[in-house]
Design a protein around this motif. Structure first.
Motif, PDB file in Angstrom:
ATOM      1  N   CYS A  22      -5.070   8.809  15.196  1.00  0.00           N
ATOM      2  CA  CYS A  22      -4.117   7.748  14.825  1.00  0.00           C
ATOM      3  C   CYS A  22      -2.695   8.261  14.606  1.00  0.00           C
ATOM      4  N   GLU A  24      -1.977  10.359  12.058  1.00  0.00           N
ATOM      5  CA  GLU A  24      -1.990  10.900  10.685  1.00  0.00           C
ATOM      6  C   GLU A  24      -3.257  11.752  10.574  1.00  0.00           C
ATOM      7  N   LEU A  27      -6.021  10.984   8.104  1.00  0.00           N
ATOM      8  CA  LEU A  27      -6.824   9.773   8.325  1.00  0.00           C
ATOM      9  C   LEU A  27      -7.863   9.991   9.418  1.00  0.00           C
ATOM     10  N   ILE A  96      -5.219   2.807  12.988  1.00  0.00           N
ATOM     11  CA  ILE A  96      -5.490   2.331  14.351  1.00  0.00           C
ATOM     12  C   ILE A  96      -5.302   3.512  15.304  1.00  0.00           C
ATOM     13  N   ARG A 100      -4.027   2.381  20.809  1.00  0.00           N
ATOM     14  CA  ARG A 100      -4.262   0.944  20.574  1.00  0.00           C
ATOM     15  C   ARG A 100      -3.284   0.358  19.552  1.00  0.00           C
ATOM     16  N   GLN A 101      -2.313   1.160  19.110  1.00  0.00           N
ATOM     17  CA  GLN A 101      -1.350   0.652  18.115  1.00  0.00           C
ATOM     18  C   GLN A 101      -0.377  -0.332  18.771  1.00  0.00           C
ATOM     19  N   GLY A 102       0.223  -1.174  17.943  1.00  0.00           N
ATOM     20  CA  GLY A 102       1.241  -2.099  18.432  1.00  0.00           C
ATOM     21  C   GLY A 102       0.700  -3.291  19.192  1.00  0.00           C
ATOM     22  N   ARG A 103      -0.616  -3.581  19.047  1.00  0.00           N
ATOM     23  CA  ARG A 103      -1.219  -4.726  19.735  1.00  0.00           C
ATOM     24  C   ARG A 103      -1.775  -5.753  18.758  1.00  0.00           C
ATOM     25  N   LEU A 105      -3.744  -4.988  16.184  1.00  0.00           N
ATOM     26  CA  LEU A 105      -5.032  -4.597  15.578  1.00  0.00           C
ATOM     27  C   LEU A 105      -4.879  -4.258  14.096  1.00  0.00           C
ATOM     28  N   GLY A 106      -3.755  -3.600  13.743  1.00  0.00           N
ATOM     29  CA  GLY A 106      -3.531  -3.267  12.340  1.00  0.00           C
ATOM     30  C   GLY A 106      -3.519  -4.530  11.498  1.00  0.00           C
ATOM     31  N   GLU A 107      -2.825  -5.539  11.992  1.00  0.00           N
ATOM     32  CA  GLU A 107      -2.781  -6.819  11.268  1.00  0.00           C
ATOM     33  C   GLU A 107      -4.181  -7.431  11.175  1.00  0.00           C
ATOM     34  N   ALA A 133       0.470   3.573   0.190  1.00  0.00           N
ATOM     35  CA  ALA A 133       1.039   3.718   1.534  1.00  0.00           C
ATOM     36  C   ALA A 133       1.365   5.181   1.786  1.00  0.00           C
ATOM     37  N   LYS A 134       0.953   5.670   2.967  1.00  0.00           N
ATOM     38  CA  LYS A 134       1.112   7.097   3.258  1.00  0.00           C
ATOM     39  C   LYS A 134       2.560   7.459   3.627  1.00  0.00           C
ATOM     40  N   ARG A 137       7.059   3.958   6.580  1.00  0.00           N
ATOM     41  CA  ARG A 137       6.735   3.018   7.665  1.00  0.00           C
ATOM     42  C   ARG A 137       5.479   2.223   7.325  1.00  0.00           C
ATOM     43  N   ALA A 140       6.345  -0.404   4.831  1.00  0.00           N
ATOM     44  CA  ALA A 140       6.997  -1.560   5.467  1.00  0.00           C
ATOM     45  C   ALA A 140       5.959  -2.465   6.125  1.00  0.00           C
ATOM     46  N   TYR A 145       2.963  -8.340   4.602  1.00  0.00           N
ATOM     47  CA  TYR A 145       1.851  -9.233   4.259  1.00  0.00           C
ATOM     48  C   TYR A 145       1.815  -9.554   2.772  1.00  0.00           C
TER      49      TYR A 145
HETATM   50  C1  LIG Z   1       0.342   1.304  10.394  1.00  0.00           C
HETATM   51  C2  LIG Z   1      -0.703   0.856  11.423  1.00  0.00           C
HETATM   52  C3  LIG Z   1      -2.051   0.627  10.709  1.00  0.00           C
HETATM   53  C4  LIG Z   1      -0.234  -0.473  12.050  1.00  0.00           C
HETATM   54  O1  LIG Z   1      -1.197  -0.899  13.007  1.00  0.00           O
HETATM   55  P1  LIG Z   1      -0.736  -1.512  14.419  1.00  0.00           P
HETATM   56  O2  LIG Z   1      -1.956  -2.005  15.118  1.00  0.00           O
HETATM   57  O3  LIG Z   1       0.086  -0.510  15.138  1.00  0.00           O
HETATM   58  O4  LIG Z   1       0.184  -2.724  13.932  1.00  0.00           O
HETATM   59  P2  LIG Z   1       0.219  -4.201  14.512  1.00  0.00           P
HETATM   60  O5  LIG Z   1       0.337  -4.127  15.989  1.00  0.00           O
HETATM   61  O6  LIG Z   1      -0.925  -4.990  13.966  1.00  0.00           O
HETATM   62  O7  LIG Z   1       1.541  -4.722  13.873  1.00  0.00           O
HETATM   63  C5  LIG Z   1       1.583  -5.799  13.004  1.00  0.00           C
HETATM   64  C6  LIG Z   1       3.000  -6.068  12.655  1.00  0.00           C
HETATM   65  O8  LIG Z   1       3.482  -5.002  11.828  1.00  0.00           O
HETATM   66  C7  LIG Z   1       4.597  -4.366  12.461  1.00  0.00           C
HETATM   67  N1  LIG Z   1       4.402  -2.936  12.261  1.00  0.00           N
HETATM   68  C8  LIG Z   1       3.508  -2.145  12.881  1.00  0.00           C
HETATM   69  N2  LIG Z   1       3.603  -0.894  12.402  1.00  0.00           N
HETATM   70  C9  LIG Z   1       4.592  -0.929  11.486  1.00  0.00           C
HETATM   71  C10 LIG Z   1       5.175   0.034  10.667  1.00  0.00           C
HETATM   72  N3  LIG Z   1       4.736   1.289  10.665  1.00  0.00           N
HETATM   73  N4  LIG Z   1       6.180  -0.366   9.847  1.00  0.00           N
HETATM   74  C11 LIG Z   1       6.612  -1.633   9.825  1.00  0.00           C
HETATM   75  N5  LIG Z   1       6.096  -2.598  10.569  1.00  0.00           N
HETATM   76  C12 LIG Z   1       5.097  -2.243  11.399  1.00  0.00           C
HETATM   77  C13 LIG Z   1       4.519  -4.731  13.926  1.00  0.00           C
HETATM   78  O9  LIG Z   1       5.813  -4.735  14.513  1.00  0.00           O
HETATM   79  C14 LIG Z   1       3.893  -6.104  13.884  1.00  0.00           C
HETATM   80  O10 LIG Z   1       4.869  -7.096  13.639  1.00  0.00           O
HETATM   81  P3  LIG Z   1       5.235  -8.176  14.780  1.00  0.00           P
HETATM   82  O11 LIG Z   1       3.980  -8.905  15.028  1.00  0.00           O
HETATM   83  O12 LIG Z   1       6.298  -9.008  14.142  1.00  0.00           O
HETATM   84  O13 LIG Z   1       5.687  -7.351  15.923  1.00  0.00           O
HETATM   85  C15 LIG Z   1      -0.887   1.874  12.592  1.00  0.00           C
HETATM   86  O14 LIG Z   1       0.335   2.057  13.238  1.00  0.00           O
HETATM   87  C16 LIG Z   1      -1.440   3.229  12.176  1.00  0.00           C
HETATM   88  O15 LIG Z   1      -2.658   3.405  12.129  1.00  0.00           O
HETATM   89  N6  LIG Z   1      -0.545   4.192  11.898  1.00  0.00           N
HETATM   90  C17 LIG Z   1      -0.962   5.548  11.559  1.00  0.00           C
HETATM   91  C18 LIG Z   1      -1.770   5.597  10.297  1.00  0.00           C
HETATM   92  C19 LIG Z   1      -1.067   4.934   9.119  1.00  0.00           C
HETATM   93  O16 LIG Z   1       0.108   5.184   8.857  1.00  0.00           O
HETATM   94  N7  LIG Z   1      -1.858   4.104   8.406  1.00  0.00           N
HETATM   95  C20 LIG Z   1      -1.398   3.473   7.170  1.00  0.00           C
HETATM   96  C21 LIG Z   1      -1.918   4.323   6.066  1.00  0.00           C
HETATM   97  S1  LIG Z   1      -1.334   3.908   4.497  1.00  0.00           S
END
Ligand SMILES: CC(C)(COP(=O)(O)OP(=O)(O)OC[C@H]1O[C@@H](n2cnc3c(N)ncnc32)[C@H](O)[C@@H]1OP(=O)(O)O)[C@@H](O)C(=O)NCCC(=O)NCCS
Length: 169
Positions: A22, A24, A27, A96, A100-103, A105-107, A133-134, A137, A140, A145
Motif C-alpha cells: 500500500c 506504508e 501497514l 488500499i 487500486r488506490q484512487g478508485r 475503495l478507501g471510501e 492517522a499515520k 495526507r 486529510a 468524512y
Molecule cells: C489513504 C487511503 C486509504 C485512501 O484510499 P483510496 O482508495 O486511495 O481513496 P479513495 O479513492 O477512496 O478516495 C476517496 C476520496 O478521498 C480523497 N483522498 C484519497 N486519498 C487522500 C489523501 N491521502 N488525502 C486526502 N484526500 C484523499 C480522494 O481524492 C477521494 O475524494 P474525491 O472522491 O473527491 O476524489 C489509501 O491511499 C492508502 O491506503 N494509503 C496508504 C496507507 C495509508 O496511509 N492508510 C491510512 C492509514 S492511517
C-alpha cells in the motif's frame, strides 16, 4: 467509483497477504505478520476487500473495541457525557493496495467499517470511532468524512456515531 464486484469479508488463510503493497510498509507488515494472530487473540477483527483478481486483497481494515476519557473530547461534546470512560471502536488500520488506490475503495472500506460499528452498537453501545492517522495526507482523507482531532492530538481523530448518522452517508 462504482466497484460492483467488490466483496468485503473477514481475513482468512486463503487470502494472499504476501502480494499486498500500500505504500506504508508498517501497514503491509501488519497484514502479513500480525493480523491473523490479532484475530486469534481476539484483539482485532480484520476485513479484506476482494474483487480485482481471485484471492487478491485490494484493501483491508481492522476494528477493535476501546474506550477513552471524555476530557479528551472538545468541551461541547464532553459536557454531555458521563464521568466514566466513553465506549468507542478503533479503526486500527485502513489501507488500499497501491495499484487500486484512487478508485473509491478507501471510501468504500471506511464507510463499511463505520456501518459495521453502527450495527454492532445496537448490541454494545459505541459513542465514537477513532483512528490514529499515520500521516497528514491520511488525516486529510479522514477529515473528509467528518472525523475531527482530539484535543491536543492532531493525528488522533474521532467521529461520533451520531455525527455519522446525521451525515446520512
Ligand atoms: C489513504 C487511503 C486509504 C485512501 O484510499 P483510496 O482508495 O486511495 O481513496 P479513495 O479513492 O477512496 O478516495 C476517496 C476520496 O478521498 C480523497 N483522498 C484519497 N486519498 C487522500 C489523501 N491521502 N488525502 C486526502 N484526500 C484523499 C480522494 O481524492 C477521494 O475524494 P474525491 O472522491 O473527491 O476524489 C489509501 O491511499 C492508502 O491506503 N494509503 C496508504 C496507507 C495509508 O496511509 N492508510 C491510512 C492509514 S492511517
Amino acid at each position: 467509483m462504482d466497484e460492483p464486484s467488490l466483496v468485503i469479508e473477514p481475513l482468512g488463510p486463503h487470502h494472499d497477504r504476501a502480494a499486498f503493497l500500500c505504500g506504508e510498509p508498517a501497514l503491509d507488515a501488519y497484514l502479513r505478520r500480525q493480523a491473523s494472530q490479532d484475530i486469534r487473540r481476539r484483539v482485532a477483527q480484520v476485513f479484506v476487500a476482494l474483487g480485482h483478481a481471485p484471492g487478491k486483497i485490494d484493501g483491508y481494515y481492522s476494528l477493535s473495541a476501546a474506550s477513552f476519557e471524555k476530557d479528551e473530547l472538545p468541551p461541547a461534546l464532553a459536557k454531555r457525557l458521563p464521568h466514566y470512560p466513553v465506549p468507542a471502536a478503533v479503526l486500527g488500520r485502513l489501507a488500499i493496495d497501491r495499484g487500486r488506490q484512487g478508485r473509491g475503495l478507501g471510501e468504500m472500506l471506511l464507510l463499511d467499517a463505520i456501518r459495521r460499528v453502527v450495527r454492532a452498537s445496537t448490541a454494545i453501545a459505541v459513542y465514537a470511532i477513532f483512528v490514529d492517522a499515520k500521516s497528514e495526507r491520511a488525516q486529510a482523507f479522514y477529515e473528509r468524512y467528518g472525523f475531527r482531532a482530539f484535543a491536543g492530538e492532531p493525528r488522533r481523530l474521532f467521529l461520533p456515531l451520531e455525527t455519522f448518522e446525521k451525515l446520512g452517508l
